[in-house]
Motif scaffolding. Structure first.
Motif, PDB file in Angstrom:
ATOM      1  N   MET A   1      -6.001  17.072  11.981  1.00 48.75           N
ATOM      2  CA  MET A   1      -6.986  17.325  13.028  1.00 48.75           C
ATOM      3  C   MET A   1      -8.401  17.362  12.437  1.00 48.75           C
ATOM      4  N   ALA A   2      -9.319  16.689  13.121  1.00 51.67           N
ATOM      5  CA  ALA A   2     -10.705  16.700  12.675  1.00 51.67           C
ATOM      6  C   ALA A   2     -11.322  18.076  12.927  1.00 51.67           C
ATOM      7  N   TYR A   3     -12.291  18.425  12.102  1.00 53.88           N
ATOM      8  CA  TYR A   3     -12.996  19.691  12.287  1.00 53.88           C
ATOM      9  C   TYR A   3     -13.830  19.650  13.567  1.00 53.88           C
ATOM     10  N   THR A   4     -13.973  20.801  14.205  1.00 52.69           N
ATOM     11  CA  THR A   4     -14.937  20.933  15.293  1.00 52.69           C
ATOM     12  C   THR A   4     -16.246  21.427  14.693  1.00 52.69           C
ATOM     13  N   ALA A   5     -17.313  21.290  15.453  1.00 51.69           N
ATOM     14  CA  ALA A   5     -18.610  21.774  14.975  1.00 51.69           C
ATOM     15  C   ALA A   5     -18.572  23.275  14.730  1.00 51.69           C
ATOM     16  N   GLU A   6     -17.868  23.999  15.611  1.00 55.02           N
ATOM     17  CA  GLU A   6     -17.762  25.453  15.470  1.00 55.02           C
ATOM     18  C   GLU A   6     -17.016  25.828  14.196  1.00 55.02           C
ATOM     19  N   GLN A   7     -15.948  25.107  13.883  1.00 58.88           N
ATOM     20  CA  GLN A   7     -15.187  25.385  12.669  1.00 58.88           C
ATOM     21  C   GLN A   7     -16.027  25.132  11.422  1.00 58.88           C
ATOM     22  N   LEU A   8     -16.794  24.059  11.452  1.00 58.72           N
ATOM     23  CA  LEU A   8     -17.636  23.737  10.298  1.00 58.72           C
ATOM     24  C   LEU A   8     -18.725  24.779  10.114  1.00 58.72           C
TER      25      LEU A   8
ATOM     26  N   SER B   1     -13.460  -2.197   6.016  1.00 54.86           N
ATOM     27  CA  SER B   1     -13.375  -2.660   7.403  1.00 54.86           C
ATOM     28  C   SER B   1     -13.409  -1.496   8.393  1.00 54.86           C
ATOM     29  N   LEU B   2     -13.158  -0.271   7.925  1.00 56.51           N
ATOM     30  CA  LEU B   2     -13.241   0.910   8.786  1.00 56.51           C
ATOM     31  C   LEU B   2     -14.650   1.096   9.344  1.00 56.51           C
ATOM     32  N   MET B   3     -15.632   0.555   8.639  1.00 57.94           N
ATOM     33  CA  MET B   3     -17.026   0.693   9.058  1.00 57.94           C
ATOM     34  C   MET B   3     -17.230   0.242  10.499  1.00 57.94           C
ATOM     35  N   ARG B   4     -16.607  -0.866  10.875  1.00 57.84           N
ATOM     36  CA  ARG B   4     -16.795  -1.439  12.207  1.00 57.84           C
ATOM     37  C   ARG B   4     -16.298  -0.500  13.303  1.00 57.84           C
ATOM     38  N   LEU B   5     -15.349   0.358  12.982  1.00 64.17           N
ATOM     39  CA  LEU B   5     -14.833   1.311  13.950  1.00 64.17           C
ATOM     40  C   LEU B   5     -15.555   2.651  13.879  1.00 64.17           C
ATOM     41  N   VAL B   6     -15.844   3.088  12.663  1.00 58.74           N
ATOM     42  CA  VAL B   6     -16.379   4.431  12.451  1.00 58.74           C
ATOM     43  C   VAL B   6     -17.837   4.563  12.916  1.00 58.74           C
ATOM     44  N   GLN B   7     -18.694   3.658  12.462  1.00 55.41           N
ATOM     45  CA  GLN B   7     -20.131   3.842  12.706  1.00 55.41           C
ATOM     46  C   GLN B   7     -20.533   3.842  14.188  1.00 55.41           C
ATOM     47  N   PRO B   8     -20.061   2.886  14.999  1.00 51.38           N
ATOM     48  CA  PRO B   8     -20.460   2.916  16.414  1.00 51.38           C
ATOM     49  C   PRO B   8     -20.012   4.174  17.139  1.00 51.38           C
ATOM     50  N   ARG B   9     -18.862   4.703  16.748  1.00 48.28           N
ATOM     51  CA  ARG B   9     -18.351   5.914  17.400  1.00 48.28           C
ATOM     52  C   ARG B   9     -19.223   7.123  17.052  1.00 48.28           C
ATOM     53  N   ILE B  10     -19.626   7.221  15.779  1.00 46.21           N
ATOM     54  CA  ILE B  10     -20.532   8.291  15.364  1.00 46.21           C
ATOM     55  C   ILE B  10     -21.850   8.172  16.122  1.00 46.21           C
TER      56      ILE B  10
ATOM     57  N   GLU C   1     -14.309  13.134  13.241  1.00 47.58           N
ATOM     58  CA  GLU C   1     -13.510  12.643  14.372  1.00 47.58           C
ATOM     59  C   GLU C   1     -13.424  11.127  14.371  1.00 47.58           C
ATOM     60  N   ALA C   2     -14.557  10.462  14.111  1.00 50.65           N
ATOM     61  CA  ALA C   2     -14.587   8.996  14.105  1.00 50.65           C
ATOM     62  C   ALA C   2     -13.718   8.440  12.983  1.00 50.65           C
ATOM     63  N   PHE C   3     -13.767   9.081  11.819  1.00 42.01           N
ATOM     64  CA  PHE C   3     -12.946   8.623  10.696  1.00 42.01           C
ATOM     65  C   PHE C   3     -11.463   8.793  11.012  1.00 42.01           C
ATOM     66  N   GLU C   4     -11.106   9.941  11.562  1.00 42.06           N
ATOM     67  CA  GLU C   4      -9.700  10.178  11.894  1.00 42.06           C
ATOM     68  C   GLU C   4      -9.216   9.196  12.958  1.00 42.06           C
ATOM     69  N   TRP C   5     -10.038   8.970  13.973  1.00 44.07           N
ATOM     70  CA  TRP C   5      -9.684   8.029  15.032  1.00 44.07           C
ATOM     71  C   TRP C   5      -9.534   6.611  14.480  1.00 44.07           C
ATOM     72  N   ALA C   6     -10.466   6.191  13.626  1.00 45.74           N
ATOM     73  CA  ALA C   6     -10.442   4.833  13.083  1.00 45.74           C
ATOM     74  C   ALA C   6      -9.224   4.597  12.195  1.00 45.74           C
ATOM     75  N   THR C   7      -8.903   5.570  11.347  1.00 41.71           N
ATOM     76  CA  THR C   7      -7.736   5.395  10.474  1.00 41.71           C
ATOM     77  C   THR C   7      -6.452   5.359  11.292  1.00 41.71           C
ATOM     78  N   ALA C   8      -6.409   6.104  12.394  1.00 43.79           N
ATOM     79  CA  ALA C   8      -5.236   6.074  13.272  1.00 43.79           C
ATOM     80  C   ALA C   8      -5.091   4.695  13.917  1.00 43.79           C
ATOM     81  N   GLN C   9      -6.232   4.082  14.282  1.00 45.36           N
ATOM     82  CA  GLN C   9      -6.196   2.738  14.871  1.00 45.36           C
ATOM     83  C   GLN C   9      -5.650   1.728  13.864  1.00 45.36           C
TER      84      GLN C   9
END
Length: 290
Positions: free
Chosen positions: A1-8, A152-161, A276-284
């Motif tokens: 699970m990705a961290y939430t802002a509150e957790q960080l 290649s993860l860049m194409r998924l990660v950056q736009p989501r961030i 979150e974007a990294f976790e989502w992209a690696t799952a894809q």
């Protein structure tokens, strides 16, 4: 699970990650000062990230997609980040310094598409890698290594961030004390310098020692006017964000713990979206390889 802002923000080790990123940002500045300044004010950060995301989202089946002046202007002005004229001037600056180029074949077409030059690709990759490495410090993760091994993860990660950060007012509109620095030219570099140098263990009366700060040298370092820097520090001092241990000589600076906590809470919003974007992209990617 990705961290939430509150957790960080509530993690006692998060300041270490924020300081790590501040030092990495300084290294990126030293490697390419003019390009690094594009991320040194919050408005330019939002413009840069959004423009890059538009490029990565280009779909050849939709000629109006991609990074065009109209597309960037529309997305930025919709969130009241900058005026149309500011966006157009920003694009002109990127093109003048060859941080972007016309997409081959688009020089005379309308809409005219732009794409990042190689140096811009490298800088964006380094920025995301540094953020992932900072997150890894919290839990011994391998995000940065995975990203490095799978560009290649860049194409998924950056736009989501970029999309999440632009749409979230908690990131788009920094708290007042943070905004004082971040909405000014090179203000982000100044904050990073103070955060990287401060002593987190020395918090007498809520003041963290930064050390000797010579405004002339610091201003020259970040390619800003000394007058601008002095006015910025004077405004910050009036609000209690920073101060001097040796008034009236003003050589040894402190930064308030309250400001650092507010800055970290704001940074946590962006870091959560990066995670979150990294976790989502690696799952894809994993789903495609199964």
């Amino acid at each position: 699970m990705a961290y939430t802002a509150e957790q960080l923000a509530g993690n006692c080790s998060f300041l270490t990650s924020v300081r790590f990123l501040a030092r990495q940002t300084r290294s990126m500045f030293d490697a390419g000062p003019r390009l690094a300044r594009l991320l040194a004010s919050h408005q330019r950060w939002l413009l840069t990230q959004t423009a890059y995301a538009l490029h990565l989202e280009y779909d050849a089946r939709e000629p109006t997609s991609g990074f065009t002046a109209v597309r960037l202007t529309g997305r930025i002005t919709a969130h009241k980040v900058a005026s149309r004229n500011t966006v157009l001037a920003f694009i002109e600056e990127l093109y003048t310094y060859r941080f972007i180029v016309h997409t081959p074949g688009d020089e005379r077409r309308r809409p005219r598409h732009f794409e990042p030059a190689n140096v811009s690709h490298q800088a964006m990759f380094a920025w995301i890698h540094a953020n992932l490495a900072a997150l890894d410090l919290l839990d011994g993760g391998e995000r940065a290594a995975v990203f490095q091994a799978n560009p290649s993860l860049m194409r998924l990660v950056q736009p989501r961030i970029a999309r999440h950060c632009l749409e979230d007012a908690a990131w788009r509109e920094p708290p007042a004390q943070v905004a004082l620095f971040l909405w000014t030219e090179a203000g982000g570099l100044v904050v990073d310098n103070f955060i990287a140098r401060m002593d987190p263990e020395d918090a007498g009366a809520g003041k963290l020692l930064v050390g000797r700060v010579e405004t002339r040298a610091l201003a020259a370092d970040f390619m800003m006017s000394r007058t601008h820097l002095q006015r910025l520090l004077a405004k910050a001092a009036q609000r209690g964000c920073v101060g001097w241990h040796d008034e009236p000589r003003k050589t040894h600076l402190w930064i308030s713990r309250h400001f650092v906590e507010e800055y970290c809470a704001w940074q946590a919003v962006k870091f959560a979206y990066v995670d979150e974007a990294f976790e989502w992209a690696t799952a894809q990617i994993d789903a495609l390889t199964e």
